[in-house]
Design a protein around this motif. Sequence first.
Motif, PDB file in Angstrom:
ATOM      1  N   LEU A  91       0.818  -1.210   0.000  1.00 23.08           N
ATOM      2  CA  LEU A  91       0.000   0.000   0.000  1.00 23.08           C
ATOM      3  C   LEU A  91       0.852   1.260   0.000  1.00 23.08           C
ATOM      4  CD1 LEU A  91      -2.465  -1.266   2.743  1.00 23.08           C
ATOM      5  CD2 LEU A  91      -2.812  -1.316   0.267  1.00 23.08           C
ATOM      6  N   PHE A  92       0.439   2.219  -0.819  1.00 23.75           N
ATOM      7  CA  PHE A  92       1.171   3.466  -0.905  1.00 23.75           C
ATOM      8  C   PHE A  92       0.642   4.437   0.133  1.00 23.75           C
ATOM      9  CE2 PHE A  92       4.088   5.991  -3.301  1.00 23.75           C
ATOM     10  CZ  PHE A  92       3.691   7.289  -3.051  1.00 23.75           C
ATOM     11  N   ASN A  93       1.525   5.021   0.905  1.00 26.72           N
ATOM     12  CA  ASN A  93       1.099   5.955   1.941  1.00 26.72           C
ATOM     13  C   ASN A  93       0.971   7.361   1.360  1.00 26.72           C
ATOM     14  OD1 ASN A  93       0.806   7.628   4.171  1.00 26.72           O
ATOM     15  ND2 ASN A  93       2.163   6.395   5.457  1.00 26.72           N
ATOM     16  N   PRO A  94      -0.257   7.881   1.238  1.00 24.99           N
ATOM     17  CA  PRO A  94      -0.457   9.194   0.626  1.00 24.99           C
ATOM     18  C   PRO A  94       0.109  10.340   1.460  1.00 24.99           C
ATOM     19  CG  PRO A  94      -2.529   8.340   1.472  1.00 24.99           C
ATOM     20  CD  PRO A  94      -1.532   7.257   1.648  1.00 24.99           C
ATOM     21  N   HIS A  95       0.421  10.065   2.748  1.00 31.35           N
ATOM     22  CA  HIS A  95       0.921  11.141   3.613  1.00 31.35           C
ATOM     23  C   HIS A  95       2.431  11.218   3.636  1.00 31.35           C
ATOM     24  CE1 HIS A  95      -3.122  11.540   5.088  1.00 31.35           C
ATOM     25  NE2 HIS A  95      -3.152  10.252   5.331  1.00 31.35           N
ATOM     26  N   ILE A  96       3.049  10.577   2.664  1.00 34.48           N
ATOM     27  CA  ILE A  96       4.505  10.437   2.717  1.00 34.48           C
ATOM     28  C   ILE A  96       5.227  11.777   2.784  1.00 34.48           C
ATOM     29  CG2 ILE A  96       4.919  10.291   0.228  1.00 34.48           C
ATOM     30  CD1 ILE A  96       6.417   7.733   2.390  1.00 34.48           C
ATOM     31  N   LYS A  97       4.693  12.784   2.072  1.00 35.89           N
ATOM     32  CA  LYS A  97       5.377  14.078   2.081  1.00 35.89           C
ATOM     33  C   LYS A  97       5.305  14.706   3.469  1.00 35.89           C
ATOM     34  CE  LYS A  97       6.470  16.719  -1.943  1.00 35.89           C
ATOM     35  NZ  LYS A  97       6.040  17.532  -3.058  1.00 35.89           N
ATOM     36  N   GLU A  98       4.175  14.555   4.115  1.00 40.70           N
ATOM     37  CA  GLU A  98       4.014  15.124   5.449  1.00 40.70           C
ATOM     38  C   GLU A  98       4.976  14.434   6.432  1.00 40.70           C
ATOM     39  OE1 GLU A  98       0.027  14.896   6.988  1.00 40.70           O
ATOM     40  OE2 GLU A  98       0.672  15.686   8.940  1.00 40.70           O
ATOM     41  N   ILE A  99       5.060  13.102   6.292  1.00 39.79           N
ATOM     42  CA  ILE A  99       5.960  12.342   7.161  1.00 39.79           C
ATOM     43  C   ILE A  99       7.390  12.843   7.000  1.00 39.79           C
ATOM     44  CG2 ILE A  99       6.965  10.059   7.582  1.00 39.79           C
ATOM     45  CD1 ILE A  99       4.255   8.862   6.783  1.00 39.79           C
ATOM     46  N   LEU A 135      -9.336 -10.240   3.057  1.00 44.26           N
ATOM     47  CA  LEU A 135      -8.401  -9.222   2.588  1.00 44.26           C
ATOM     48  C   LEU A 135      -8.388  -8.109   3.638  1.00 44.26           C
ATOM     49  CD1 LEU A 135      -6.801  -8.855  -0.081  1.00 44.26           C
ATOM     50  CD2 LEU A 135      -8.663  -7.415  -0.881  1.00 44.26           C
ATOM     51  N   PRO A 136      -7.378  -8.044   4.471  1.00 44.63           N
ATOM     52  CA  PRO A 136      -7.418  -7.076   5.573  1.00 44.63           C
ATOM     53  C   PRO A 136      -7.473  -5.614   5.110  1.00 44.63           C
ATOM     54  CG  PRO A 136      -5.324  -8.256   5.532  1.00 44.63           C
ATOM     55  CD  PRO A 136      -6.174  -8.890   4.511  1.00 44.63           C
ATOM     56  N   TYR A 137      -6.912  -5.329   3.939  1.00 43.00           N
ATOM     57  CA  TYR A 137      -6.947  -3.955   3.436  1.00 43.00           C
ATOM     58  C   TYR A 137      -7.559  -3.993   2.043  1.00 43.00           C
ATOM     59  CZ  TYR A 137      -3.804  -3.659   7.322  1.00 43.00           C
ATOM     60  OH  TYR A 137      -3.244  -3.766   8.574  1.00 43.00           O
ATOM     61  N   ASP A 138      -8.866  -3.785   1.991  1.00 44.50           N
ATOM     62  CA  ASP A 138      -9.592  -3.951   0.750  1.00 44.50           C
ATOM     63  C   ASP A 138      -9.555  -2.666  -0.063  1.00 44.50           C
ATOM     64  OD1 ASP A 138     -12.917  -5.245  -0.106  1.00 44.50           O
ATOM     65  OD2 ASP A 138     -11.141  -4.796  -1.309  1.00 44.50           O
ATOM     66  N   ARG A 139      -8.403  -2.415  -0.626  1.00 48.45           N
ATOM     67  CA  ARG A 139      -8.273  -1.243  -1.485  1.00 48.45           C
ATOM     68  C   ARG A 139      -7.272  -1.581  -2.589  1.00 48.45           C
ATOM     69  NH1 ARG A 139      -4.033   2.278   2.185  1.00 48.45           N
ATOM     70  NH2 ARG A 139      -3.332   3.014   0.166  1.00 48.45           N
ATOM     71  N   THR A 140      -7.189  -0.713  -3.573  1.00 43.56           N
ATOM     72  CA  THR A 140      -6.220  -0.934  -4.649  1.00 43.56           C
ATOM     73  C   THR A 140      -4.838  -1.129  -4.037  1.00 43.56           C
ATOM     74  OG1 THR A 140      -7.518   0.494  -6.071  1.00 43.56           O
ATOM     75  CG2 THR A 140      -5.268   0.047  -6.764  1.00 43.56           C
ATOM     76  N   CYS A 141      -4.191  -2.195  -4.478  1.00 41.66           N
ATOM     77  CA  CYS A 141      -2.847  -2.435  -3.955  1.00 41.66           C
ATOM     78  C   CYS A 141      -1.846  -2.015  -5.012  1.00 41.66           C
ATOM     79  CB  CYS A 141      -2.664  -3.920  -3.623  1.00 41.66           C
ATOM     80  SG  CYS A 141      -2.781  -4.989  -5.087  1.00 41.66           S
ATOM     81  N   MET A 142      -0.568  -2.158  -4.694  1.00 38.74           N
ATOM     82  CA  MET A 142       0.432  -1.872  -5.716  1.00 38.74           C
ATOM     83  C   MET A 142       0.947  -3.199  -6.267  1.00 38.74           C
ATOM     84  SD  MET A 142       1.867   1.776  -5.065  1.00 38.74           S
ATOM     85  CE  MET A 142       1.652   1.880  -6.798  1.00 38.74           C
ATOM     86  N   HIS A 143       2.223  -3.485  -6.149  1.00 38.22           N
ATOM     87  CA  HIS A 143       2.760  -4.667  -6.823  1.00 38.22           C
ATOM     88  C   HIS A 143       2.592  -5.940  -6.009  1.00 38.22           C
ATOM     89  CE1 HIS A 143       5.490  -3.785  -3.781  1.00 38.22           C
ATOM     90  NE2 HIS A 143       6.433  -4.593  -4.172  1.00 38.22           N
ATOM     91  N   GLU A 144       2.111  -5.808  -4.779  1.00 37.27           N
ATOM     92  CA  GLU A 144       1.891  -6.981  -3.947  1.00 37.27           C
ATOM     93  C   GLU A 144       0.713  -6.698  -3.022  1.00 37.27           C
ATOM     94  OE1 GLU A 144       5.594  -7.503  -1.936  1.00 37.27           O
ATOM     95  OE2 GLU A 144       5.285  -5.836  -0.551  1.00 37.27           O
ATOM     96  N   PHE A 145       0.173  -7.762  -2.450  1.00 42.50           N
ATOM     97  CA  PHE A 145      -0.914  -7.567  -1.488  1.00 42.50           C
ATOM     98  C   PHE A 145      -0.852  -8.711  -0.481  1.00 42.50           C
ATOM     99  CE2 PHE A 145      -3.929 -10.854  -2.883  1.00 42.50           C
ATOM    100  CZ  PHE A 145      -3.397 -11.184  -4.114  1.00 42.50           C
TER     101      PHE A 145
END
Lengths: 444, 494, 135
Positions: free
Chosen positions: B218-226, B367-377
């Motif tokens: 999963l891609f973290n959308p808050h990466i810039k803030e972090i 599926l513990p995180y039911d959202r679009t994944c990236m290259h793995e899930f």
Amino acid sequence: MNYIPHTKEEVKEMLKTIGVHSVEDLFSDINEELRAKSFNLPKGKSEFEVKEYLEKLSQKNNLSLISFLGGGFYDHYIPAVVDALVSRSEFYTAYTPYQSECSQGTLQTIYEYQTAICALTDMEVANASLYDGGTSLFEGLMMAYRIKGRNKFIIDGSLNPIYQKMLFTYTENLPFEIVRTPYHIGQVEREKIYQNLDEETAAVILQNPNFFGTIDDYTDIVEHAHSVGALVIISVYPISLGLIKTPGEMGADIVTGEGQSLGIPLSFGGPYLGFLACKEEFVRKMPGRIVGATVDKEGKRGFVLTLQVREQHIRRQKATSNICTNSALCALRALIFLSVLGKNGFIELSKLNYDKSEFAKRVFKEISGIDVLNTPTFNEFTIRLPMDANEIVKKMTKKGFVPGLPLGKFFKDMKNYLLITVTEKRKKEEILKFAEELNNAINL
Amino acid sequence: MQLIFEKSVKGRKGVKIPYSDVPEAEEISKEYKRTNTPSLPEVSELDVVRHFTRLSHLNFSIDTNFYPLGSCTMKYNPKFTEEISRLEGFSKLHPFLSFISEDMIQGALEVIYETEHLLCEITGMDEFTLEPLAGAHGELTGLLLITAFHKYHGKKKKYVIVPDSSHGTNSASSAVCGYEVIVIPSDKNGCMNLKEYKEKLNDEVAAVMLTSPNTLGLFNPHIKEIAELAHKAGALMYYDGANLNAIMGKVRPGDIGFDVAHLNLHKTFATPHGGGGPGAGPIGVKKELAEFLPVPRVIKKDGKFVLKKSLPHSIGFISPFYGNFGVILKAYAYILLLGKSGLLSVSEHAVLNANYLRTCLKDYYHLPYDRTCMHEFVLSCRKQAKKGIHALDIAKYLIDKGFHPPTMYFPNIVEEALMIEPTETESKQTLDKFIEVMIEIARLVEENPQIIKIAPTTTIVRRINEVKAARNPDLRWREKKTEILKNEKTTLAE
Amino acid sequence: MKGGDKMDIRENLLYTKEHEWIKIEGNLGTIGISDYAQSSLGDVTFVELPKIGNEIKQFEPFASVESVKAVSDIYAPMSGKIIKINEKLSTSPELINQSPYEKGWIAVIEISDEKEKENLMPYSEYKKYLDELLK
């Protein structure tokens, strides 16, 4: 060129199944401000074009000179069988054997490799490999720290200078006291070690043969170290072990070394093979992967990665090491090399290397102006020239020889010194021609 | 199968050693001589060839099986790059030739220089070193660089922050560098909990180590803030490049706030895994850290390549030479083959394949995180576990069906985890076959779980006794004493 | 694993949050790990025993227990000096799985501060603690 099999139709079908319109939709989580600012890579090329380019590059490297270069990394003959077997893709495209039932090939070869390292070094257990001889030595040092709970180390100054630099880089931020005794071309001056050896010492770190080629028997140092509860770590050179006293025979606690000379190409610096072996009592403090023999549920012999709880994927920050990927394929090369040489072939090879370098030493002793500085030695020895070694290197390369490793680059007061290595690949007439040209270079 | 040692026959020889053309040397003095002979095998060359060829048949490998190991990027290893690494002008080159004349190694130096520059462009970092010999080694090097940076600026740091989904090497590498690890839990979306992160962040943190996408794919959308918060607190951002296969050409760690990044050439850049190694873990840095990079470095001077052997603030030597050159060469060839559009394609199809599998399997597994994944899930087998079938059992049954199992029980924040990474080189056909079997397993769990419990049944060994291996470690073969006695008896009879 | 009912808990012992137990007899304390602990670890493969004479401090690790999938540090329930260790565990680590409260004892200490027992959980408290954990 790419290796992606999808047709346009298949991609369409898959997108439909997922429920999105385009592949871009799958990246919608990533907003504009996070997108790559640039991706200016050259256009992809065909195999033919890339081969042409890289072949040309490979030809820009000069391999035409007759080489007497060593310094811990050696030009030995690699039997054809090694490359042939290691090129089997069932070996090289396999992963770490975490699923033992479908990795018995890799697992058994690692078990056999561990056995082979123990046989070479006369130690009781060995691990599945580490990156190279230098990181191996560092891991040995960390082992001694974990076992003894002491943080003082004595390093012999005649250890490979590159390994010394690596040890200092790695221990920079760790609470260790590292005492380095002065380097010496001949054997270790025991007093220099003993005057620093005390009950705070975790380990004494030695090398045999040392960087200058000198061989020794460290049994007395081991006894002294053990008397104050310190361990001894010896870094060794595998081909020498066909002939010279093993670290196991000397009583070493931990043995490390570089396995490149066991069927691994020089390859401009890597990949290489770090091996590590130790006494059975330290096995649970040993870093890296280890393969053990066991049985399956029907009692059949099988092999498995064992003692994994020490490793990073389980123990995390308390792990014995951070190592994950190691040098498995190089370990396989070493195993095949040792198997196809066999016990007798290995001893013969060892002897041949010794005979060749001893012959070269005798020939060089006859050249006026040169001092051959050490004996006894194995495979390599150090000479002192009457002028800067770099001058001689320049002259000799023009005559078709790489005369050896100029030591002034590592040791400030050794500008006139050269480390000469003679492996089984050097013919008698090459050695004689080398001596003749060296004589001319010095005396004419 | 018998060990090579067990096939020995006393006196048998393999390869022939060249005859000596020099006189025999004087024997080594007794005190320096080996007193026994090494117990190496005594077999013929044919014995060796049969032995290892047969052993190779006992392995699953990318070349024979679908290998969806999450976090490992088991993509196809091109045969072409293998051929390149065997070019003698590279494979026979002695690393110390740099001490003889740099004119003799221009080709090799060009490979290093060009690869570094390509990796800079791929990752958005300013400079690269190819010296680290594996991913974990890269992490260690990166942390050493970060430490040197802080020291140089007079700052003393104690901690490294990692998310609880991180790879074990992140924590282990931090410990080797002398840091204490602060672990931040993941939130319900599978990303590092921002609130907890802000609480734990302080001015004694040296670095924040993240992989993006994370180990859940999963891609973290808050990466810039972090990253902004980390920098404000005086910490540096470290990018674990294990998952770069998901974002090549789309995102570059250097653009989103990372100061140091390592790559795994044996993952993203298709160099073979070799049964566990060798790999390569190059490190990229932003220019503030460039002066601390390990030496030697390749620079271009007057049209020639030159080695800079000392830098005033370099951390020193982390490898004996320039890195795993043989591995680097393969990655370089791979990048040249694929080029810009090829690498973009890699990430796009890797993500497509993973989402396809995810979509087709989510009705059968949790599926513990039911959202679009990236290259793995990550799937959780907790539904199946309630019926007594665990991730381990499913993995063993997959082996019987000719699939290497996905990564099990990692990350450990998901119960009964199976981490699936198909990679871009797998076709829809292969994926469909895998889906079919996974659906069959889900059905069997309901109807006939016993079949799964007894797997594997088709491999050379059945379920291995790991407890015995750990309780009574047998880590090497030893010559049996009975064998020696037998030989003695025969001699007496003669 | 269901609730605290399914785990064996002994009434005459005191427990730590890390699932160690101590049996106090006079000024001596026998130490081991609870049924819950051995069950979570799985088959024990190795026990790193302390040395006789070691001084241990309450709640600090003094030994470790390994299984195939984990290593667990064993924390001292109370401070004291190690006077006896269970050597049998070197050859039969499985005793901890088979008999965590009897044959699988780890060490005996000479307790240095009796008052420390107030920091531990008696049977009823530990049972409640386990119930919460296993929910």
